[in-house]
Scaffold this motif. Structure first.
Motif, PDB file in Angstrom:
ATOM      1  N   ASN A 164       0.853  -1.183   0.000  1.00 55.94           N
ATOM      2  CA  ASN A 164       0.000   0.000   0.000  1.00 55.94           C
ATOM      3  C   ASN A 164       0.894   1.240   0.000  1.00 55.94           C
ATOM      4  O   ASN A 164       1.609   1.496   0.968  1.00 55.94           O
ATOM      5  CB  ASN A 164      -0.908  -0.027   1.237  1.00 55.94           C
ATOM      6  CG  ASN A 164      -1.895   1.130   1.254  1.00 55.94           C
ATOM      7  OD1 ASN A 164      -1.546   2.268   0.982  1.00 55.94           O
ATOM      8  ND2 ASN A 164      -3.139   0.820   1.582  1.00 55.94           N
ATOM      9  N   GLN A 165       0.858   2.002  -1.065  1.00 58.86           N
ATOM     10  CA  GLN A 165       1.789   3.130  -1.183  1.00 58.86           C
ATOM     11  C   GLN A 165       1.497   4.244  -0.183  1.00 58.86           C
ATOM     12  O   GLN A 165       2.412   4.970   0.203  1.00 58.86           O
ATOM     13  CB  GLN A 165       1.797   3.670  -2.621  1.00 58.86           C
ATOM     14  CG  GLN A 165       2.449   2.703  -3.594  1.00 58.86           C
ATOM     15  CD  GLN A 165       2.772   3.321  -4.928  1.00 58.86           C
ATOM     16  OE1 GLN A 165       2.221   4.350  -5.311  1.00 58.86           O
ATOM     17  NE2 GLN A 165       3.683   2.700  -5.661  1.00 58.86           N
ATOM     18  N   LYS A 166       0.268   4.365   0.245  1.00 52.88           N
ATOM     19  CA  LYS A 166      -0.025   5.355   1.293  1.00 52.88           C
ATOM     20  C   LYS A 166       0.647   4.948   2.611  1.00 52.88           C
ATOM     21  O   LYS A 166       1.167   5.791   3.339  1.00 52.88           O
ATOM     22  CB  LYS A 166      -1.536   5.494   1.488  1.00 52.88           C
ATOM     23  CG  LYS A 166      -2.243   6.170   0.321  1.00 52.88           C
ATOM     24  CD  LYS A 166      -3.731   6.309   0.586  1.00 52.88           C
ATOM     25  CE  LYS A 166      -4.426   7.005  -0.587  1.00 52.88           C
ATOM     26  NZ  LYS A 166      -5.895   7.112  -0.364  1.00 52.88           N
ATOM     27  N   PHE A 167       0.639   3.640   2.888  1.00 56.74           N
ATOM     28  CA  PHE A 167       1.305   3.143   4.087  1.00 56.74           C
ATOM     29  C   PHE A 167       2.817   3.359   3.988  1.00 56.74           C
ATOM     30  O   PHE A 167       3.463   3.820   4.945  1.00 56.74           O
ATOM     31  CB  PHE A 167       0.995   1.650   4.280  1.00 56.74           C
ATOM     32  CG  PHE A 167       1.745   1.007   5.415  1.00 56.74           C
ATOM     33  CD1 PHE A 167       1.422   1.289   6.733  1.00 56.74           C
ATOM     34  CD2 PHE A 167       2.793   0.128   5.155  1.00 56.74           C
ATOM     35  CE1 PHE A 167       2.125   0.709   7.787  1.00 56.74           C
ATOM     36  CE2 PHE A 167       3.498  -0.464   6.195  1.00 56.74           C
ATOM     37  CZ  PHE A 167       3.165  -0.172   7.514  1.00 56.74           C
ATOM     38  N   ILE A 168       3.381   3.040   2.820  1.00 57.90           N
ATOM     39  CA  ILE A 168       4.823   3.224   2.617  1.00 57.90           C
ATOM     40  C   ILE A 168       5.200   4.699   2.762  1.00 57.90           C
ATOM     41  O   ILE A 168       6.176   5.040   3.435  1.00 57.90           O
ATOM     42  CB  ILE A 168       5.247   2.700   1.235  1.00 57.90           C
ATOM     43  CG1 ILE A 168       4.997   1.185   1.132  1.00 57.90           C
ATOM     44  CG2 ILE A 168       6.731   3.008   0.981  1.00 57.90           C
ATOM     45  CD1 ILE A 168       5.173   0.619  -0.259  1.00 57.90           C
ATOM     46  N   LEU A 169       4.408   5.566   2.151  1.00 55.73           N
ATOM     47  CA  LEU A 169       4.660   7.002   2.272  1.00 55.73           C
ATOM     48  C   LEU A 169       4.601   7.438   3.727  1.00 55.73           C
ATOM     49  O   LEU A 169       5.442   8.226   4.191  1.00 55.73           O
ATOM     50  CB  LEU A 169       3.650   7.786   1.440  1.00 55.73           C
ATOM     51  CG  LEU A 169       3.734   9.317   1.509  1.00 55.73           C
ATOM     52  CD1 LEU A 169       5.100   9.806   1.057  1.00 55.73           C
ATOM     53  CD2 LEU A 169       2.629   9.953   0.667  1.00 55.73           C
ATOM     54  N   GLY A 170       3.632   6.887   4.463  1.00 53.02           N
ATOM     55  CA  GLY A 170       3.518   7.203   5.885  1.00 53.02           C
ATOM     56  C   GLY A 170       4.750   6.772   6.666  1.00 53.02           C
ATOM     57  O   GLY A 170       5.233   7.501   7.537  1.00 53.02           O
ATOM     58  N   VAL A 171       5.287   5.587   6.321  1.00 52.49           N
ATOM     59  CA  VAL A 171       6.502   5.089   6.988  1.00 52.49           C
ATOM     60  C   VAL A 171       7.680   6.009   6.689  1.00 52.49           C
ATOM     61  O   VAL A 171       8.447   6.378   7.586  1.00 52.49           O
ATOM     62  CB  VAL A 171       6.814   3.641   6.552  1.00 52.49           C
ATOM     63  CG1 VAL A 171       8.199   3.211   7.049  1.00 52.49           C
ATOM     64  CG2 VAL A 171       5.753   2.689   7.072  1.00 52.49           C
TER      65      VAL A 171
END
Length: 403
Positions: free
Chosen positions: A23-30
């Motif tokens: 999930n790119q939103k999750f990766i961006l959040g990390v």
């Protein structure tokens, strides 16, 4: 009593984890969280040397002071970025340190995130690159390094040329060059450009405009003197980097100098051999139309930039490690055991060795003294070069939304 996990529940949990990691939103959040945590930690340090060097470039320029001499009352070491950097850092320098540092970290991190996102490969491969480089990104963050953005600049140069947006590709390359010389590596993709004469004209246009731009804010005579001082500063730095005790020179040449204990070994033979090997794949003209060939060339350029520079230090390896990640995700499946072994070697020795996750004794006794952080990237670059020279590439449709 031990209870067996229901295979269906286990499968569902693994599927959920796999979905989350992609999930790119999750990766961006990390990535954003990493930037925030590092900025907060750095804000409580007694000194934030790199950021202070960057910040005072702007204030010294405002006061028409030399940009490349020591200011021991303000920070350690000296500035090595071009006069244009004084404008780039200005919005951050005008803020309180802790806010400026936070926004600086976020700006560099987001720039690299969105650069990788533009790569013309499947989403899963893009996501794999994000995770592969995350720890190396963290190393660069702790140094508050602009090298994160240099990696992004080289990637954007490739992507924009690939999309035939030569005007902006030329801007990115020249902008990167005037900030830190590494940006010029974007010209490695010149032969992939359509309308090459226009591309050359765009480069000349941006070279003139960006050369003059700082003069509009400061005086022309002051900026011209800064360019002369910058040249002298970089020349002196090259000599200092070659010493056996420098924290830099984590490169092919650095390994040779430190393993032999001979600081007088010249860069020239290594650069001649490296450039020759880098250039030979350009002769495969028919391969230019193959996306995987061009992407592998991007990986080669990113790694080459670092392993053949005696200015390379540990945080510089974010540039090379993005290249390692691109190379690995491009490998055909099933990936051969040698490539997997090299990749794991790079994760351990290049990415993890500067951290507390790696045995301190090995790091201090072997890796640092002999510049061994460079070794896996050197070996992978040799493999990349071999593949560029001899691999039979097949023209497949470029996938951008899955595998």
């Amino acid at each position: 009593m031990y209870k067996k996990i229901n295979p269906i529940v286990k499968s569902t949990a693994l599927h959920g984890l796999f979905k989350l990691l992609n999930n790119q939103k999750f990766i961006l959040g990390v990535w954003i969280l990493l930037a925030l945590l590092v900025a907060i930690k750095q804000a409580f340090q007694p000194t934030n040397n790199n950021y202070l060097i960057f910040k005072y470039v702007y204030f010294h320029a405002v006061e028409r002071l030399p940009l490349y001499i020591p200011y021991p009352n303000e920070h350690l070491d000296t500035n090595h970025y071009g006069p244009l950097f004084s404008l780039l850092i200005a919005p951050f320098a005008l803020l309180p340190n802790y806010i400026g540092m936070l926004l600086w970290q976020l700006a560099n991190t987001l720039f690299l995130y969105f650069a990788i996102k533009q790569l013309p490969i499947g989403i899963r491969k893009v996501n794999a690159i994000y995770w592969i480089v995350a720890h190396e990104l963290l190393t660069a963050m702790f140094g508050l390094q602009f090298n994160i953005s240099i990696a992004a600049i080289i990637i954007f140069a490739y992507v924009l040329i690939d999309k035939n947006k030569n005007f902006w590709a030329a801007f990115v390359i020249i902008f990167g060059f005037y900030i830190k010389l590494y940006g010029i590596v974007g010209l490695a993709f010149f032969f992939f450009a359509k309308q090459k004469p226009k591309f050359i004209l765009y480069c000349i246009f941006w070279a003139i405009l960006l050369f003059i731009l700082p003069m509009l804010f400061f005086s022309p005579s002051y900026i011209l003197q800064c360019y002369q001082d910058w040249y002298v500063s970089l020349s002196e730095k090259q000599a200092l980097n070659a010493s056996l005790t420098s924290m830099q020179d984590i490169s092919v040449m650095g390994m040779a100098r430190r393993i032999t204990g001979d600081a007088s070994i010249s860069n020239l033979p290594f650069l001649v051999i490296g450039l020759t090997l880098f250039i030979i794949p350009y002769l495969r003209f028919k391969m230019y139309k193959i996306p995987d060939f061009r992407l592998l060339f991007l990986a080669s350029a990113l790694i080459f930039t670092v392993i053949f520079s005696n200015s390379s230090e540990s945080p510089t390896y974010i540039i090379a490690f993005v290249g390692v990640a691109i190379w690995f995700v491009l490998q055909e499946k099933p990936i051969n055991p040698y490539s997997i072994a090299l990749f794991i070697f790079a994760l351990l020795l290049t990415s993890l060795s500067p951290s507390d996750l790696f045995p301190k004794y090995i790091r201090e006794a072997y890796i640092k003294p002999y510049s061994l952080k460079a070794l896996p990237c050197i070996l992978i670059w040799i493999v990349v070069t071999y593949q560029l020279m001899f691999k039979k590439f097949i023209l497949n449709p470029v996938k951008t939304d899955g595998e």
